[in-house]
Design a protein around this motif. Structure first.
Motif, mmCIF file in Angstrom:
data_model
loop_
_atom_site.group_PDB
_atom_site.id
_atom_site.type_symbol
_atom_site.label_atom_id
_atom_site.label_comp_id
_atom_site.label_asym_id
_atom_site.label_seq_id
_atom_site.Cartn_x
_atom_site.Cartn_y
_atom_site.Cartn_z
ATOM 1 N N ASN A 195 13.406 -3.647 32.246
ATOM 2 C CA ASN A 195 12.579 -4.617 31.521
ATOM 3 C C ASN A 195 11.433 -5.125 32.386
ATOM 4 O O ASN A 195 10.296 -5.270 31.912
ATOM 5 N N GLY A 196 11.727 -5.412 33.653
ATOM 6 C CA GLY A 196 10.694 -5.937 34.535
ATOM 7 C C GLY A 196 9.538 -4.985 34.717
ATOM 8 O O GLY A 196 8.364 -5.365 34.598
ATOM 9 N N VAL A 197 9.855 -3.715 35.004
ATOM 10 C CA VAL A 197 8.803 -2.725 35.207
ATOM 11 C C VAL A 197 8.026 -2.476 33.918
ATOM 12 O O VAL A 197 6.783 -2.481 33.906
ATOM 13 N N CYS A 198 8.747 -2.286 32.811
ATOM 14 C CA CYS A 198 8.077 -1.979 31.541
ATOM 15 C C CYS A 198 7.257 -3.163 31.031
ATOM 16 O O CYS A 198 6.112 -2.983 30.576
ATOM 17 N N PHE A 199 7.817 -4.370 31.093
ATOM 18 C CA PHE A 199 7.072 -5.549 30.652
ATOM 19 C C PHE A 199 5.822 -5.760 31.496
ATOM 20 O O PHE A 199 4.767 -6.129 30.982
ATOM 21 N N SER A 200 5.936 -5.517 32.803
ATOM 22 C CA SER A 200 4.791 -5.708 33.697
ATOM 23 C C SER A 200 3.678 -4.715 33.375
ATOM 24 O O SER A 200 2.493 -5.080 33.321
ATOM 25 N N ILE A 201 4.045 -3.455 33.166
ATOM 26 C CA ILE A 201 3.048 -2.439 32.824
ATOM 27 C C ILE A 201 2.376 -2.766 31.503
ATOM 28 O O ILE A 201 1.144 -2.691 31.362
ATOM 29 N N GLN A 202 3.162 -3.160 30.516
ATOM 30 C CA GLN A 202 2.598 -3.463 29.206
ATOM 31 C C GLN A 202 1.700 -4.696 29.249
ATOM 32 O O GLN A 202 0.623 -4.708 28.654
ATOM 33 N N THR A 203 2.134 -5.734 29.963
ATOM 34 C CA THR A 203 1.331 -6.955 30.036
ATOM 35 C C THR A 203 0.023 -6.702 30.780
ATOM 36 O O THR A 203 -1.037 -7.197 30.384
ATOM 37 N N TRP A 204 0.081 -5.921 31.864
ATOM 38 C CA TRP A 204 -1.137 -5.559 32.602
ATOM 39 C C TRP A 204 -2.072 -4.752 31.718
ATOM 40 O O TRP A 204 -3.289 -4.959 31.724
ATOM 41 N N SER A 205 -1.511 -3.837 30.924
ATOM 42 C CA SER A 205 -2.330 -3.017 30.031
ATOM 43 C C SER A 205 -2.946 -3.855 28.918
ATOM 44 O O SER A 205 -4.093 -3.620 28.510
ATOM 45 N N VAL A 206 -2.199 -4.844 28.420
ATOM 46 C CA VAL A 206 -2.751 -5.762 27.419
ATOM 47 C C VAL A 206 -3.940 -6.520 28.004
ATOM 48 O O VAL A 206 -4.979 -6.707 27.352
ATOM 49 N N LYS A 207 -3.792 -6.952 29.242
ATOM 50 C CA LYS A 207 -4.873 -7.683 29.911
ATOM 51 C C LYS A 207 -6.110 -6.809 30.077
ATOM 52 O O LYS A 207 -7.248 -7.275 29.896
ATOM 53 N N LYS A 208 -5.914 -5.532 30.418
ATOM 54 C CA LYS A 208 -7.030 -4.639 30.724
ATOM 55 C C LYS A 208 -7.669 -4.032 29.479
ATOM 56 O O LYS A 208 -8.893 -3.874 29.414
ATOM 57 N N ARG A 209 -6.838 -3.655 28.488
ATOM 58 C CA ARG A 209 -7.371 -2.904 27.348
ATOM 59 C C ARG A 209 -7.020 -3.484 25.983
ATOM 60 O O ARG A 209 -7.384 -2.907 24.968
ATOM 61 N N GLY A 210 -6.298 -4.603 25.947
ATOM 62 C CA GLY A 210 -6.030 -5.252 24.673
ATOM 63 C C GLY A 210 -4.727 -4.817 24.029
ATOM 64 O O GLY A 210 -4.157 -3.778 24.368
ATOM 65 N N PRO A 211 -4.233 -5.595 23.061
ATOM 66 C CA PRO A 211 -2.925 -5.324 22.450
ATOM 67 C C PRO A 211 -2.888 -4.080 21.579
ATOM 68 O O PRO A 211 -1.855 -3.431 21.461
ATOM 69 N N VAL A 212 -4.019 -3.737 20.949
ATOM 70 C CA VAL A 212 -4.032 -2.555 20.073
ATOM 71 C C VAL A 212 -3.782 -1.287 20.881
ATOM 72 O O VAL A 212 -3.012 -0.416 20.488
ATOM 73 N N MET A 213 -4.458 -1.188 22.010
ATOM 74 C CA MET A 213 -4.300 -0.021 22.896
ATOM 75 C C MET A 213 -2.836 0.163 23.285
ATOM 76 O O MET A 213 -2.297 1.279 23.236
ATOM 77 N N VAL A 214 -2.163 -0.912 23.662
ATOM 78 C CA VAL A 214 -0.767 -0.825 24.096
ATOM 79 C C VAL A 214 0.141 -0.444 22.934
ATOM 80 O O VAL A 214 1.025 0.410 23.064
ATOM 81 N N SER A 215 -0.078 -1.053 21.784
ATOM 82 C CA SER A 215 0.796 -0.796 20.633
ATOM 83 C C SER A 215 0.692 0.638 20.146
ATOM 84 O O SER A 215 1.656 1.187 19.601
ATOM 85 N N LEU A 216 -0.473 1.270 20.331
ATOM 86 C CA LEU A 216 -0.653 2.634 19.856
ATOM 87 C C LEU A 216 0.208 3.645 20.596
ATOM 88 O O LEU A 216 0.370 4.778 20.142
ATOM 89 N N PHE A 217 0.766 3.253 21.734
ATOM 90 C CA PHE A 217 1.620 4.167 22.480
ATOM 91 C C PHE A 217 3.077 4.090 22.026
ATOM 92 O O PHE A 217 3.915 4.852 22.527
ATOM 93 N N SER A 218 3.402 3.200 21.091
ATOM 94 C CA SER A 218 4.767 3.120 20.575
ATOM 95 C C SER A 218 5.250 4.447 19.984
ATOM 96 O O SER A 218 6.400 4.848 20.212
ATOM 97 N N PRO A 219 4.405 5.171 19.220
ATOM 98 C CA PRO A 219 4.863 6.464 18.695
ATOM 99 C C PRO A 219 5.220 7.471 19.776
ATOM 100 O O PRO A 219 5.996 8.398 19.526
ATOM 101 N N VAL A 220 4.671 7.311 20.970
ATOM 102 C CA VAL A 220 5.008 8.232 22.056
ATOM 103 C C VAL A 220 6.503 8.152 22.371
ATOM 104 O O VAL A 220 7.128 9.150 22.738
ATOM 105 N N GLY A 221 7.078 6.944 22.217
ATOM 106 C CA GLY A 221 8.512 6.790 22.431
ATOM 107 C C GLY A 221 9.324 7.631 21.463
ATOM 108 O O GLY A 221 10.339 8.232 21.834
#
Length: 345
Positions: free
Chosen positions: A254-280
């Protein structure tokens, strides 16, 4: 100088994409593992409490030393309220709903549900001004079309790969589980947008994750005490050492994944991060085929292709137009440079 800046931006984009893909790969594998643990009798609340607490403990030293100059000296009432809702929504409510949904349906269905998030986040973020949407701009249309293509491929793949009459949906219990998962996706969408808004005034993503994880662990423990009048592990026969190992593993993931996602939200916004959900979902299907011997249907492969085509459209459009925070961000950063006392010192 522009060439150097372009190279730095390219490396950052590469790291963000690799990090988000890795995060979804880990989440897809971890959901299967969590499904087995829940089937063994572990209480979902216990998993959230211990996992979030370990996340806070593991991240706090890194947040303290690495983000000294990024944390504002004072916490406003608005930030405290935002912390509260991120902790309650992103830690307690989302994780509990997700784990209960996995228990009542299946890990496969649970990994497919977050594919509904990109469209919802795109609409909300555009309405709030956190995502650029100009119908006269071709890049906005590329993002819209890319999101729709990605969403269509993900939903189509989920139904074609797992089948509409999946065993996890049998009976009223399965339908209730789907409602849990849908609610979890809605909560996650709101939390990701709230994270983007919070990071404007609190540009320290590791500290944000550490603080909200600790708050979420406390809130979840209080909820379990009120609900069950005790802190309960569940009906599992696992030894305390094994439970401690699970808590450490869950907290680290959780720590690693939450940190990566939060950093990505900061850098590129929430839409960019959410679009990678289908990759899972894609990773889950591929791993199931490689490890468990499940077959990949032609429709699923077409869905995967659509997902990556949609992702390419969105990534191309965001690269062309850039991601910018609201106008008051620059004013805030100038003010924050005059603040000297960090929050966690």
């Amino acid at each position: 100088m522009s060439f150097l800046t372009s190279c730095i931006d390219g490396v950052e984009d590469f790291l963000i994409i690799c990090g988000l893909v890795l995060t979804q790969l880990v989440y897809g594998s971890f959901s299967v593992f969590m499904g087995k643990l829940l089937a063994m009798g572990l209480d979902p609340l216990f998993i959230v409490i211990t996992g979030s607490l370990v996340t806070a403990i593991l991240l706090s030293p890194f947040a303290f030393f690495m983000e000294r100059g990024k944390r504002p000296s004072k916490l406003s009432l608005r930030l405290l309220i935002q912390f509260f809702f991120i902790a309650v929504g992103g830690v307690t409510v989302f994780q509990v709903l997700l784990l209960v949904g996995i228990k009542k349906t299946s890990p496969a269905i649970a990994s497919a549900m977050p594919n509904l998030a990109p469209g919802l986040i795109f609409v909300i973020a555009g309405f709030l001004g956190l995502e650029k949407v100009d119908l006269k701009c071709r890049y906005s249309w590329a993002k819209i079309m890319g999101t729709l293509i990605c969403l269509g491929g993900a939903v189509g793949m989920s139904f074609l790969q797992h089948g509409a009459p999946a065993t996890g949906l049998a009976g009223d219990d399965g339908l209730v589980g789907c409602m849990y998962l849908l609610t979890a996706v809605f909560v996650l969408s709101c939390v990701m947008i709230l994270q983007a808004a919070t990071l404007i005034h609190y540009p320290a993503h590791l500290s944000l994750v550490a603080i909200t994880s600790l708050m979420g662990s406390i809130f979840t423990a209080v909820f379990q005490l009120v609900k069950e009048h005790k802190l309960d592990v569940g009906d599992s026969n696992l030894t305390p050492i094994y439970l401690l190992g699970l808590a450490m593993a869950g907290g680290l993931v959780n720590g690693v994944c939450f940190s990566i996602q939060t950093w990505s939200v900061k850098k590129r916004g929430p839409v960019m991060v959410s679009l990678f959900s289908p990759v899972g979902t894609v990773c889950s299907a591929v791993l199931s085929a490689l490890i468990l011997g499940d077959s990949l249907r032609l429709g699923s492969i077409c869905g995967m292709a659509l997902i990556f085509v949609g992702l390419y459209f969105v990534l191309w459009a965001k690269k062309k137009e850039g991601y910018s925070l609201p106008e008051d961000d620059e004013t805030f950063l100038l003010e924050s440079q005059q603040q000297v006392k960090p929050l966690l010192s």
